[in-house]
Write an enzyme that holds these catalytic residues in place. Structure first.
Site, PDB file in Angstrom:
ATOM      1  N   HIS A 269       0.819  -1.223   0.000  1.00 53.13           N
ATOM      2  CA  HIS A 269       0.000   0.000   0.000  1.00 53.13           C
ATOM      3  C   HIS A 269       0.838   1.252   0.000  1.00 53.13           C
ATOM      4  CE1 HIS A 269      -3.320  -2.628   0.746  1.00 53.13           C
ATOM      5  NE2 HIS A 269      -2.657  -3.149   1.754  1.00 53.13           N
ATOM      6  N   ARG A 270       2.162   1.082   0.041  1.00 42.30           N
ATOM      7  CA  ARG A 270       3.005   2.255   0.130  1.00 42.30           C
ATOM      8  C   ARG A 270       2.855   3.167  -1.080  1.00 42.30           C
ATOM      9  NH1 ARG A 270       8.352   0.155   2.411  1.00 42.30           N
ATOM     10  NH2 ARG A 270       7.726   0.244   4.564  1.00 42.30           N
ATOM     11  N   GLY A 271       2.532   2.560  -2.217  1.00 36.47           N
ATOM     12  CA  GLY A 271       2.376   3.333  -3.456  1.00 36.47           C
ATOM     13  C   GLY A 271       1.335   4.415  -3.326  1.00 36.47           C
TER      14      GLY A 271
END
Lengths: 622, 336
Positions: free
Chosen positions: B273-275
């Site tokens: 989910h870092r994107g």
């Protein structure tokens, strides 16, 4: 102006550096015995006499280079005293490295960082200090032994080369004046001294600067340091000629010394004969003697004057292909795009899997004897090298001193306080692909080797593996990809290949020996693995053949000792025989035997065949 | 000891290289974006830009930094630095030659020898707290140091258990790395740590090259004067960053836009989910920098490439540039 025709460029650049140290340095390339080191050492005379001239030996450790603890004074003072390293000692003067291409990577990168920053940041073993370290770098090297990384060549203004002087009288003169003190004429020394005084007044006209910058854009150099160097070079040259205004002549010199030398890899003088007519325009220019290059530079400068070119924004600089390389790609009829050989299959790995995450935690290669210092651990001094400071710390922790006003050190160091140094040795391997580029299977072989190479590079970060690729064809072997672990670079470079011609297997084996030796010397990898693709038909010997001799027999004859020599420097080898018919010949097997290599008959080798084979063996080789 | 030069080249005086400068400024506005990795051609002012960034950022914390230390069975709170002395946030250089003890901290041997006192000598990580930790040639950093950094960067706490010391202190810093991709690749887990990734290329426009040489010359000749000449521009940018920081907490984000960002990351098959989190944070910082309280499509489009470029799965045989791939996906999700 110089008494030495062959040493003109080295002497000019050294003089310019003595006038403007912001030019950062010069790398002098040339075969052994051409006076590289002599002139480099003699250059001391060109610099102000009160400035240091520090020689960095190849065996220099990181501690010696950047600094460390002064043990004696630390014990006396009762507090840590730092000992400045060689780079800090060279502040204001010159750092000289002989055979700079053989310097280990970590030493080289610390050196170049200091060169750029002008200071050393010491963060080692309880010391945190900054030492000024502004210096000029003079390095010499023999490009036949190993190429020099672009991280160095790009950061200094000059790269020049010396060559063997063919004129008899000059050779006699040189032999007579081998005493280094005499190699720089006194009038040059005087001139440089005067030039230093004039230099602050030298002015460059705006139009001239614009012209220099246009040259930078037209020659497609990487980065924006080159124009700065060119600017300083032209100004310093004006001062060297005791002029205040910069003239055309100064611009031409900057063009030649800065931009032309950055167009491609270092040329090797005297190799012109080896070139065939299909070699690119670019390398032809690079292969020319310096005086021809001079003319060319003037021609080039004229051209830019007559028809000022607009810089092209759409130039695809980002894909790393300069204009020249693109021209080369267009002009060379024998260049075969790998696209024509169909898609190359690469076994894909998802680099973000948990498995590779775990493998990324790097624990391999720790030991108590060799490599790069990692940390101090409790241990028996007999097992390794005692870390004195860490041992004192451990003892102090167990028995803190009280009221140590007289600053003597009554520390009781017991057995359990002993700390020994833990090192990490490189556990990476260099995978050297040597691919036969002659015959009908050339494109297929190349595709398979390229696929396997890229496959290895995808995982190279785990053990710091390196990959190199050599392609042999016509009458020579070319190193397409220098040893390295960059996927980006490999992908860019391996896009296109040349093919066709005879098989100079001997030459390829010679180059392999050189590369394996260099890898061993710089200790960047733990071992070298050779992957040789050949149909076994060596038909181009190194030595010229006389009439009545059979080409193939002669080639095989000289191959045997070369392979045996190479074997000494390898930790493993794989010979992939790509002859079309299994019963054709047994030469591939012979070569494999001489190399102590594993033999595989794979007439239609694919990337996944090779990758699978390598993956299954890789852990045994480490 | 020779004094080291005092003045650093002003950030605002760096010619062109817009994307790199923007990415640095965004991190200055919101450190939680997670740092920046600048890769590209040699000699393109990467290090200069990074080193000059700190001068734009005044020290905000007034509190002294303290470490928890376990000594003779007692838990003590010891001060490490006097933060008030600093005029701007720290920009700490991590040299490639650094040893492990200097990075995490060690027993202060001087205090132990002269005062018989056991104390902790903070390392580079402690000094970088509240500021930036900069690694030049980050792709050449030794693996054991990379492991250390990854641990600390993930937890925000530096735990030292060595030489009989038992110390823990907060360590929140923005990780900044520069390098040339042709020297080697970064380990994926380190790559993933960096919030933004920008690529820099050589400036080819002649007028800009001329400007660049002239500014370098002016700086080399008289650094103090050059810095003074640029003071106005520096102050203006400083002020703008401070304003943006104030705005940041009140930035609004449309539900619809949020959904689109997630869709974009799904389309690009980005793991984790870092994107999307990075895209949203960077877009918010950009909106704040422009003085707006609402994130718009333009903000997202402006930061998408730098936020996602390094998170795409690696496929070395693919011809298309990862940046182009993201731009194409953007066009599909946000048709005009």
């Amino acid at each position: 102006m110089s008494a030495f025709p062959g040493l003109d460029d080295p002497l000019i650049t050294l003089s310019l550096l003595a006038i403007e140290p912001q030019l950062k340095g010069v790398l002098i390339a040339g075969p052994p015995g051409t006076g590289k080191s002599t002139i480099a050492r003699a250059a001391k005379k060109l610099f102000p006499s009160d400035k240091p001239f520090v020689n960095i030996p190849l065996s220099c450790t990181l501690d010696r280079l950047v600094g460390g603890i002064d043990m004696e004074r630390t014990a006396q003072a009762g507090k840590i005293v730092a000992l400045p390293g060689l780079l800090a000692q060279a502040h204001g003067g010159v750092v000289y490295v002989d055979e700079i291409n053989l310097l280990p990577q970590e030493i080289l990168s610390s050196l170049t960082q200091a060169l750029m920053l002008g200071y050393i940041r010491l963060e080692r073993e309880g010391i945190s200090q900054r030492f000024a370290a502004q210096f000029v770098l003079i390095g010499t090297y023999n490009p036949l032994e190993a190429e020099l990384s672009a991280s160095v060549t790009e950061r200094v203004a000059f790269r020049v080369w010396t060559r063997t002087l063919s004129h008899l009288s000059w050779r006699i003169f040189l032999a007579a004046h081998r005493d280094s003190a005499k190699t720089i004429p006194i009038d040059v020394v005087q001139r440089v001294k005067k030039a230093r005084q004039i230099y602050p007044q030298v002015q460059m006209h705006h139009d001239q600067l614009e012209k220099l910058c246009a040259m930078a854009s037209n020659s497609g150099v990487e980065g924006n340091r080159a124009e700065n160097f060119a600017y300083l070079c032209a100004k310093a040259n004006a001062a060297l000629h005791l002029r205040v205004p910069v003239t055309e002549q100064d611009l031409h010199l900057a063009m030649r010394l800065i931009f032309l030398s950055r167009l491609g890899s270092m040329p090797l003088p005297g190799e012109d004969e080896l070139e065939t007519n299909s070699k690119s325009q670019k390398s032809n220019r690079q292969q020319k003697a310096p005086d021809q290059v001079e003319q060319e530079a003037q021609q080039e400068a004229k051209n830019t004057k007559n028809q000022p070119k607009e810089p092209k924004d759409d130039e695809p600089l980002h894909d790393g292909l300069g204009k020249d390389q693109q021209a080369q790609a267009k002009k060379e009829p024998l260049e075969v795009s790998t696209e024509e050989s169909g898609p190359i299959d690469i076994p894909k790995i998802n680099t973000l899997t948990t498995n590779s995450r775990r493998m990324g935690k790097h624990l391999a290669g720790l030991n108590y004897r060799r490599g790069r210092f990692v940390r101090a651990v409790a241990g028996d001094p007999k097992k390794g090298k005692l870390d004195i400071l860490a041992s004192i710390k451990a003892a102090l922790h167990a028995h803190p001193l009280h009221n140590n006003r007289d600053k003597t050190l009554p520390i009781r160091i017991k057995k359990e306080h002993f700390r020994i140094k833990q090192y990490r040795q490189q556990s990476g391997l260099l995978f050297l692909f040597a691919v036969d580029g002659s015959g009908s299977m050339a494109i297929n072989n190349y595709g398979a080797a390229k696929g396997a190479a890229l496959h290895l590079l995808q995982k190279a970060y785990i053990y710091r593996d390196q990959v190199a690729m050599m392609f042999f064809r016509r009458d020579r072997a070319d190193v397409l990809l220098q040893p390295g672990s960059s996927l980006t670079k490999a992908y860019r470079i391996l896009q296109r290949i040349p093919a066709g011609g005879r098989t100079p297997l001997s030459h390829a084996m010679m180059k392999c020996i050189q590369m394996a030796k260099k890898a061993q010397h710089t200790k960047e990898v733990a071992g070298v693995v050779l992957i040789l693709f050949t149909d076994g038909r060596a038909n181009q010997p190194l030595k010229p053949i006389s009439e009545g001799q059979d080409r193939e027999t002669m080639a095989m004859k000289e191959l045997q000792p070369l392979c045996k020599e190479l074997q000494k420097h390898l930790c493993a080898a794989l010979v992939i025989d790509t002859k079309r018919l299994a019963y054709q010949n047994q030469k591939g097997k012979d070569i494999a035997h001489w190399l102590g290599a594993q033999y595989m008959y794979l007439p239609k080798a694919t990337a996944s065949d090779i990758s699978k084979k390598l993956d299954s063996k890789i852990n045994d080789w480490r | 000891m020779e004094p080291v030069r005092k003045h650093s080249f002003p950030f605002t005086a760096i010619v062109a290289q817009r994307e790199m400068k923007r990415a640095l400024v965004l991190n200055a506005i919101d450190p939680s974006i997670g740092g920046i990795l600048i890769m590209g051609h040699r000699g393109t002012a990467k290090s200069t830009a990074v080193r000059s960034l700190a001068h734009l950022l005044p020290m905000s914390q007034q509190e002294d930094m303290k470490a928890e230390m376990l000594l003779n069975g007692q838990q003590l709170l010891v001060p490490l630095f006097d933060q008030n002395k600093k005029t701007h946030v720290p920009m700490v250089d991590l040299p490639l030659s650094a040893t492990e003890d200097r990075v995490v901290g060690t027993l202060d041997i001087e205090a132990a020898l002269t005062q018989g006192k056991k104390s902790f000598e903070p390392g580079l990580i402690a000094r970088a707290h509240g500021g930036f930790l900069y690694i030049d040639e980050v792709n050449l950093l030794e693996d054991h140091l990379v492991d250390l950094l990854l641990d600390v960067a993930a937890s925000g706490v530096n735990i030292v258990e060595r030489e009989g010391l038992s110390v823990r202190h907060p360590a929140r810093f923005v990780l900044v790395g520069t390098g040339n991709p042709e020297e080697g690749d970064l380990r994926p887990q380190l790559l993933d740590r960096f919030g933004l990734y920008t690529q820099v290329t050589t400036i080819t426009e002649v007028a800009q090259r001329v400007e660049l040489v002239q500014r370098n010359e002016a700086f080399a000749k008289d650094p103090a004067r050059f810095v003074l000449q640029w003071a106005e521009k520096q102050n203006a940018l400083k002020e703008k960053i401070l304003q943006a920081r104030k705005l940041l907490s009140g930035i609004e984000l449309d539900e619809l836009l949020l959904g689109k960002v997630v869709e974009l990351c799904l389309m690009l098959k980005i793991d984790g989910h870092r994107g999307e989190i990075t895209v949203l944070r960077a877009a918010s910082a950009l909106a704040a920098f422009d003085g707006r309280s609402k994130v718009n499509v333009g903000d997202v489009a402006n930061v998408a490439v730098m936020s996602l470029r390094h998170r795409l799965r690696r496929d070395p045989m693919e011809e298309i540039d990862t940046g182009k791939k993201i731009e194409n996906a953007l066009k599909m999700i946000f048709p005009i």
